[in-house]
Design an enzyme around this catalytic site. Structure first.
Site, mmCIF file in Angstrom:
data_model
loop_
_atom_site.group_PDB
_atom_site.id
_atom_site.type_symbol
_atom_site.label_atom_id
_atom_site.label_comp_id
_atom_site.label_asym_id
_atom_site.label_seq_id
_atom_site.Cartn_x
_atom_site.Cartn_y
_atom_site.Cartn_z
ATOM 1 N N THR A 14 0.814 -1.221 0.000
ATOM 2 C CA THR A 14 0.000 0.000 0.000
ATOM 3 C C THR A 14 0.842 1.264 0.000
ATOM 4 O O THR A 14 0.466 2.268 -0.608
ATOM 5 C CB THR A 14 -0.935 -0.010 1.233
ATOM 6 O OG1 THR A 14 -1.815 -1.125 1.147
ATOM 7 C CG2 THR A 14 -1.748 1.274 1.317
ATOM 8 N N SER A 59 0.877 -7.384 -1.148
ATOM 9 C CA SER A 59 1.400 -8.447 -0.285
ATOM 10 C C SER A 59 0.406 -9.577 -0.068
ATOM 11 O O SER A 59 0.783 -10.643 0.434
ATOM 12 C CB SER A 59 1.863 -7.882 1.061
ATOM 13 O OG SER A 59 0.766 -7.555 1.896
ATOM 14 N N THR A 92 0.997 -4.462 4.128
ATOM 15 C CA THR A 92 0.662 -4.798 5.514
ATOM 16 C C THR A 92 -0.091 -6.114 5.669
ATOM 17 O O THR A 92 -0.077 -6.708 6.745
ATOM 18 C CB THR A 92 -0.175 -3.672 6.163
ATOM 19 O OG1 THR A 92 -1.413 -3.530 5.459
ATOM 20 C CG2 THR A 92 0.585 -2.361 6.145
ATOM 21 N N ASP A 93 -0.766 -6.592 4.608
ATOM 22 C CA ASP A 93 -1.569 -7.800 4.766
ATOM 23 C C ASP A 93 -0.744 -8.979 5.260
ATOM 24 O O ASP A 93 -1.195 -9.762 6.100
ATOM 25 C CB ASP A 93 -2.256 -8.164 3.447
ATOM 26 C CG ASP A 93 -3.509 -7.341 3.191
ATOM 27 O OD1 ASP A 93 -3.984 -6.681 4.135
ATOM 28 O OD2 ASP A 93 -4.009 -7.360 2.053
ATOM 29 N N CYS A 265 -5.848 -18.939 20.935
ATOM 30 C CA CYS A 265 -6.114 -17.798 21.818
ATOM 31 C C CYS A 265 -5.044 -16.720 21.653
ATOM 32 O O CYS A 265 -3.855 -17.023 21.580
ATOM 33 C CB CYS A 265 -6.150 -18.245 23.271
ATOM 34 S SG CYS A 265 -7.406 -19.491 23.619
#
Length: 332
Positions: A14, A59, A92-93, A265
């Site tokens: 991006t 990405s 960033t993905d 978790c």
């Protein structure tokens, strides 16, 4: 170590995208924008060179082959170009996945590598791109220990402990508060050195869920998969009353497949001894990933199997801390 001779590697993402008829897409021209912005507002930065990697990627399209190409580009910057620090601009993905993978592909790298990106392109009003970009350069200039890091929104994160927690907030990345403990490896075999090549490996990441169909797992494992990250419940439990699941795991492990368990978790870690349902999974060959994140587990499994190690050796190194993924007090 303070860095004064940097390489900026631009892989896409991006941060340098431009709008097209189909939406934002990777684009060239970021170096010129960066140098112009530096001339306007930023003085005293270290000397840096710029290399645009091809093809520029969104990405979301990142693959193991791209990880290997990124590692090669970092090695070239350090060993051939003599750079004392590297900044990698990345989408960033999958930024946290790449940071984790590079943490294990580049074990022993003698200089720091920082990965950063942006939630908005540099051309957007109010973008976080310039803060992340110049902040990372200044962080390298100020001095940092060798290793792999993720820098975002004024925060320096461990490369093998970071995860993306938001799809739109500027502070999208954090280190998950997981329990990390275990023995640290004081040395590695030569095959795990950052200078050693790796090969792509067929891997899978699977979350357990109510109604999990073990026959689908069997089909996957019989399709050439060499390693599986199994995301278990809580401290490492799963449907241990399913005889087919236990049989599938035992058969796969007997064939040499590496089976690694992590917790679903956010604050979780694996401790098979807590519940019988966990100890039964462990008895089938499932190895504890401790408090490793999904990104770290996948990246570490890839780096070890990609180095050509056999099942026993991979399991040995998975159980030890290599760069801080299993111990908070380990220097990167």
């Amino acid at each position: 170590m303070a860095c004064n001779n940097l390489m900026v590697l631009y892989s896409g993402g991006t941060i340098g995208m431009q709008m097209t008829a189909e939406g934002l897409a990777p684009a060239s021209g970021l170096e010129a924008l960066l140098r112009a912005r530096q001339a306007e507002q930023h003085d005293g930065l270290p000397h840096w060179r710029f290399r645009e990697l091809q093809p520029l990627l969104d990405s979301a399209n990142m693959t193991q082959a791209n990880w290997l190409a990124l590692a090669d580009a970092v090695r070239q910057a350090v060993d051939e170009d003599g750079c004392d620090g590297v900044l990698l601009l990345h989408g960033t993905d999958t930024l946290a996945y790449s940071a984790a993978a590079l943490s294990f592909l580049l074990l022993g790298l003698p200089v720091p590598l920082l990965l950063t990106g942006a939630m908005l392109p540099v051309s957007s009003s109010g973008s976080d791109a310039w803060g992340n970009l110049f902040g990372a350069l200044r962080r390298l200039q100020a001095g940092i220990a060798p290793g792999v890091y993720l820098y975002f929104h004024d925060r320096l994160l461990h490369g093998a402990r970071a995860s993306k927690l938001s799809s739109d907030a500027f502070d999208a990345f954090a280190e998950l508060p997981r329990l990390r403990q275990g023995a640290h490896a004081s040395a590695w075999p030569a095959s795990l050195s950052y200078r050693q090549p790796r090969q792509p490996v067929r891997l899978a990441v699977l979350p357990l869920h109510p109604g999990f169909d073990a026959s689908l797992l069997r089909a996957l494992l019989e399709n050439g998969v060499r390693g599986v990250v199994l995301e278990c419940y809580g401290s490492g439990t799963g449907p241990a009353d399913d005889p087919l699941l236990l049989e599938v795991l035992r058969e796969a492990h007997a064939r040499g497949v590496v089976l690694l368990a992590i917790s679903q978790c956010l604050h979780g870690h694996i401790d098979f001894a807590v519940y019988a349902a966990g100890s039964q999974l462990a008895a089938c060959g499932l190895l504890s990933g401790g408090g490793m994140t999904r990104e770290a587990a996948l990246g570490k499994l890839f780096a070890l199997l990609g180095a050509g190690l056999g099942q026993a050796d991979v399991e040995h190194w998975l159980s030890l801390d290599l760069c801080g993924e299993r111990r908070d007090d380990t220097a990167s």
